[in-house]
Design an enzyme around this catalytic site. Sequence first.
Site, PDB file in Angstrom:
ATOM      1  N   SER A 147       0.819  -1.207   0.000  1.00 14.82           N
ATOM      2  CA  SER A 147       0.000   0.000   0.000  1.00 14.82           C
ATOM      3  C   SER A 147       0.854   1.259   0.000  1.00 14.82           C
ATOM      4  CB  SER A 147      -0.949  -0.003   1.199  1.00 14.82           C
ATOM      5  OG  SER A 147      -0.272   0.501   2.314  1.00 14.82           O
ATOM      6  N   LYS A 148       0.259   2.298  -0.500  1.00 12.73           N
ATOM      7  CA  LYS A 148       0.920   3.600  -0.681  1.00 12.73           C
ATOM      8  C   LYS A 148       1.546   4.099   0.621  1.00 12.73           C
ATOM      9  CE  LYS A 148       1.251   7.324  -3.535  1.00 12.73           C
ATOM     10  NZ  LYS A 148       2.108   7.194  -4.705  1.00 12.73           N
ATOM     11  N   ARG A 149       0.885   3.779   1.720  1.00 15.02           N
ATOM     12  CA  ARG A 149       1.383   4.281   3.009  1.00 15.02           C
ATOM     13  C   ARG A 149       2.756   3.724   3.371  1.00 15.02           C
ATOM     14  NH1 ARG A 149      -2.363   2.095   6.302  1.00 15.02           N
ATOM     15  NH2 ARG A 149      -3.603   1.594   4.492  1.00 15.02           N
ATOM     16  N   GLN A 150       3.069   2.536   2.830  1.00 14.34           N
ATOM     17  CA  GLN A 150       4.343   1.908   3.216  1.00 14.34           C
ATOM     18  C   GLN A 150       5.514   2.321   2.336  1.00 14.34           C
ATOM     19  OE1 GLN A 150       2.932  -1.861   2.350  1.00 14.34           O
ATOM     20  NE2 GLN A 150       2.023  -2.234   4.351  1.00 14.34           N
ATOM     21  N   GLY A 151       5.273   3.209   1.380  1.00  8.76           N
ATOM     22  CA  GLY A 151       6.399   3.640   0.555  1.00  8.76           C
ATOM     23  C   GLY A 151       6.105   3.512  -0.911  1.00  8.76           C
TER      24      GLY A 151
END
Length: 492
Positions: free
Chosen positions: A260-264
């Site tokens: 997911s986008k939140r992880q990089g």
Amino acid sequence: MDNVRVRFAPSPTGYLHIGGLRTALYNYLYAKKNGGQFILRIEDTDRTRFVEGAIENLIDSLKWAGIDYDEGVMVKDGKVVEVGETGPYIQSQRLDIYKKYVDELIEKGYAYYCFCSKERLDKVREEQKIKGMVPKYDGFCRDIPLEEAKKRIEAGEEYVVRLKLPRNKDISFEDAVRGRVTINTDEIDDQVLMKSDGFPTYHMAVVVDDHLMGITHVVRGEEWLPSTPKHVFLYEVLGWAAPTFVHLPTVLNKDRKKLSKRQGDVSVEDFKNKGYLPEGLVNYLALVGWSSEDGEEIFTLDEMVDKFTFERVGKSGGIFDVEKLNWVNAHYIKQYQTEKIAELSMPFMVAEGLMTEEEMKSNWDWYVLLIETVKESLSNLSEVPEKVRFLFGDLNITEEEAKEELAGEQVPDLIKAFEDELSSIEEVDQEFANGVMKKIQKSTGIKGKQLFMPIRAAISGNVHGPELKNIIYLLGKEQLLKRLDEAKAFRK
Ligand code: GLU
């Protein structure tokens, strides 16, 4: 087999997820392998998620990756255009088409108007949760007679249209990856087909479009597998033949969670900006969820087309492993011409403030040699600045080993001999760089490690690194003299 037609149907969320690129790639490979057509359709029926410039961004990312397609939405002369006979290819331009089929479903009794307010739906959901049930529409409006519903609409009431699924019926279909999938309608919601704003939901639009665009194989992420029975039911009641479904395993991170986008980094642009080459990223992504029969892992797009089959797509999630990506990408960096790598690495040098574009351009041969010197050790282009930094600015000795080398007894003689050689020339050319170590060996009688290690430490600050003759040439006379002088400080 019918003429193969496949499609990639992203929503314009603002970026292309690498899982999306992999879906596009598998579609592309299948179309090419079978001499079929590949279509790009934009699924923008969720207006709340609309992002300006997102279509252009998607198209740019596909273009960068080298995945081309035959039909659908393209950019020509800076403008978004549509190419092909079965358009429009942007769903928000097809609202009247969806309405026609929604009306048909209502008339046939396979869909119904629903007037439930958001408050009522929330309440139902809450109550179901408390009872430990899976939240689902309770069918409150299922049996409102059509005439009555139409009157309420005329009177101005807000409504949506829902699918009227038969109760307790098994729906089955064959998935090319998963095999036979069966789901009972009691486990499925009466899906909203058309929202109160007149836009269809994904489920309605995808079925209508895939049918009207003549899609033979629906190749998409497995998050859509649970929705497919609704689609199969729609095909059936609309009297259409369903396409073959091919659900691809989700791209997971090493913890087996969705990337997911939140992880990089997850977007194609992120990887482009990190200095991955399109060939490297695409080759690597082919391997996330698929493997070739012969076990090969490095292949050109054409070779992939040749080897690709759905039979070899895995059922379990594909793990995205950056180390493996680096390995594949390093292969392509080595294969690229050094000039090209030099060109592509310029923005990274500028961003790190090591050189300006002007400096690189006016010292082009020098810059190409600089890149040649580190090329073999790169896994992506954003690593260039850190790999060449030791050649810029002051000598920076942090390694203990390098300090020890410079404390050797023979080092003052070596430095003196090097300085003498340098003072005998105008400037360092390739010939000098290639021959100077031999000359120092001759004049001092010092050889082997005793000779090379301290000199390497003195001019590069490290005991390991690229070829010494390249370092000597790249530094030039002035820098070499300066560094040799600085190295004297480590004398014992
Ligand atoms: N618009 C959907 C997505 O972005 C496409 C799903 C499909 O291919 O049917 O995931």
